[in-house]
Design a protein around this motif. Structure first.
Motif, mmCIF file in Angstrom:
data_model
loop_
_atom_site.group_PDB
_atom_site.id
_atom_site.type_symbol
_atom_site.label_atom_id
_atom_site.label_comp_id
_atom_site.label_asym_id
_atom_site.label_seq_id
_atom_site.Cartn_x
_atom_site.Cartn_y
_atom_site.Cartn_z
ATOM 1 N N ALA A 186 15.574 8.176 2.113
ATOM 2 C CA ALA A 186 16.127 9.414 2.674
ATOM 3 C C ALA A 186 16.214 10.501 1.601
ATOM 4 C CB ALA A 186 17.503 9.145 3.278
ATOM 5 N N TRP A 187 16.568 10.119 0.380
ATOM 6 C CA TRP A 187 16.630 11.084 -0.713
ATOM 7 C C TRP A 187 15.243 11.656 -1.006
ATOM 8 C CZ3 TRP A 187 14.417 11.386 -5.570
ATOM 9 C CH2 TRP A 187 14.940 12.376 -6.425
ATOM 10 N N LEU A 188 14.236 10.800 -1.038
ATOM 11 C CA LEU A 188 12.876 11.266 -1.300
ATOM 12 C C LEU A 188 12.412 12.241 -0.219
ATOM 13 C CD1 LEU A 188 11.114 7.964 -2.425
ATOM 14 C CD2 LEU A 188 11.484 9.992 -3.836
ATOM 15 N N LEU A 189 12.683 11.897 1.045
ATOM 16 C CA LEU A 189 12.242 12.742 2.144
ATOM 17 C C LEU A 189 12.902 14.118 2.099
ATOM 18 C CD1 LEU A 189 12.221 10.088 4.991
ATOM 19 C CD2 LEU A 189 10.221 11.198 3.975
ATOM 20 N N ARG A 190 14.123 14.163 1.621
ATOM 21 C CA ARG A 190 14.803 15.447 1.498
ATOM 22 C C ARG A 190 14.416 16.174 0.222
ATOM 23 N NH1 ARG A 190 21.118 17.273 2.364
ATOM 24 N NH2 ARG A 190 20.929 19.205 1.157
ATOM 25 N N ARG A 191 14.036 15.435 -0.790
ATOM 26 C CA ARG A 191 13.770 16.032 -2.101
ATOM 27 C C ARG A 191 12.684 17.091 -2.053
ATOM 28 N NH1 ARG A 191 12.149 18.562 -5.315
ATOM 29 N NH2 ARG A 191 11.879 18.315 -7.564
ATOM 30 N N SER A 192 11.646 16.899 -1.242
ATOM 31 C CA SER A 192 10.546 17.862 -1.259
ATOM 32 C C SER A 192 9.768 17.821 0.049
ATOM 33 C CB SER A 192 9.599 17.553 -2.421
ATOM 34 O OG SER A 192 8.449 18.364 -2.357
ATOM 35 N N PRO A 193 9.304 18.978 0.536
ATOM 36 C CA PRO A 193 8.488 19.001 1.747
ATOM 37 C C PRO A 193 7.089 18.444 1.554
ATOM 38 C CG PRO A 193 8.652 21.205 0.810
ATOM 39 C CD PRO A 193 9.606 20.344 0.037
ATOM 40 N N VAL A 194 6.651 18.260 0.294
ATOM 41 C CA VAL A 194 5.310 17.699 0.057
ATOM 42 C C VAL A 194 5.364 16.195 -0.200
ATOM 43 C CG1 VAL A 194 4.483 19.894 -0.855
ATOM 44 C CG2 VAL A 194 5.321 18.149 -2.446
ATOM 45 N N MET A 195 6.550 15.594 -0.064
ATOM 46 C CA MET A 195 6.744 14.180 -0.369
ATOM 47 C C MET A 195 6.259 13.290 0.769
ATOM 48 S SD MET A 195 8.243 12.487 -3.000
ATOM 49 C CE MET A 195 9.637 13.442 -3.619
ATOM 50 N N LEU A 196 5.451 12.276 0.411
ATOM 51 C CA LEU A 196 4.956 11.288 1.377
ATOM 52 C C LEU A 196 5.189 9.887 0.815
ATOM 53 C CD1 LEU A 196 1.535 12.919 2.387
ATOM 54 C CD2 LEU A 196 3.570 12.738 3.822
ATOM 55 N N PRO A 197 6.389 9.322 0.976
ATOM 56 C CA PRO A 197 6.667 7.992 0.417
ATOM 57 C C PRO A 197 5.804 6.918 1.050
ATOM 58 C CG PRO A 197 8.687 9.130 1.070
ATOM 59 C CD PRO A 197 7.549 9.901 1.654
ATOM 60 N N ILE A 198 5.455 5.908 0.270
ATOM 61 C CA ILE A 198 4.654 4.789 0.767
ATOM 62 C C ILE A 198 5.338 3.465 0.406
ATOM 63 C CG2 ILE A 198 2.398 5.907 0.910
ATOM 64 C CD1 ILE A 198 1.869 4.856 -1.956
#
Length: 230
Positions: A186-198
């Motif tokens: 959830a932190w990664l998804l909020r951290r940046s609009p260009v973030m695509l966690p895998i």
């Protein structure tokens, strides 16, 4: 979920074949990203190979193993220091011109390498180690934000000391009734609009746990506490 990330060296080849077996014919909105350029000789043994003819061979094999006519995102798994970057990325650009790959990405690079590769082809994504506990790639993430490049963090679930009892991640997870790994995503998804966690997974239960992270909304205070707590 509309992105699946894999590589020719995962197995080797096992992961690509499993994806085809499980999901082919693929949904129209699914993006399958694969990689080549990092060979696996055995457990813990990895060696970059960026010779143009090798990268072309691996792209052709990935097309066959995935059962597609064009690879959505083909990433250079590692830059081979023994081969000019222009030769490695240039071969991917030729494959792109031939219609065999749609987009080109890089993995484990710095800003200078992205800019150098960008002189041979348009780079749409980078994939680097990045998570709550490891943020060495922060300058690269900011570069991606400024230039419209997707940032794909690998090992996104690592939390370090933040998940220890009394830490900001443990407290936030308890407040949401969620797991620390869900809060990390959830932190990664909020951290940046260009973030695509895998996030990787090997069980259905773990997969479901990861997917649920998309429904977790951090408060401003929780986000800031996690951002400062690394």
């Amino acid at each position: 979920m509309t992105l699946i990330d894999t590589a020719d060296s995962y197995g080797p080849f096992v992961a690509e074949r499993l994806i085809r077996k499980a999901l082919h014919p693929y949904p129209d909105d699914l993006v399958i990203a694969t990689k080549a350029g990092l060979t696996r000789q055995g457990p813990g043994q990895w060696r970059p190979v960026g010779r143009p003819e090798y990268l072309r061979q691996q792209a052709e094999l990935s097309l066959r193993h995935l059962g597609v006519e064009r690879i959505d995102l083909f990433q250079l798994h590692r830059i081979d220091p023994a081969v000019p970057v222009a030769d490695q990325v240039g071969e991917l650009a030729l494959l792109q011109q031939e219609g065999k790959i749609r987009h080109i990405g890089l993995s484990e690079v710095g800003i200078e390498e992205v800019e150098e590769a960008g002189r041979s082809a348009r780079i749409v994504s980078v994939q680097n180690l990045y998570n709550l506990a490891h943020r060495d790639a922060e300058p690269l993430l900011e570069y991606c934000e400024a230039n419209g490049v997707a940032f794909i963090p690998w090992v996104p679930l690592a939390t370090g000391r933040l998940a220890e009892a009394g830490g900001p991640l443990a407290e936030a997870a308890a407040g949401h009734g969620a797991s620390p790994s869900q809060l990390a995503l959830a932190w990664l998804l909020r951290r940046s609009p260009v973030m695509l966690p895998i996030p990787g997974t090997s069980t259905v239960a773990h997969l479901e746990d990861n997917v649920t992270a998309a429904t977790v909304t951090l408060t401003d205070e929780q986000f800031e506490a996690l951002s400062k707590g690394a």
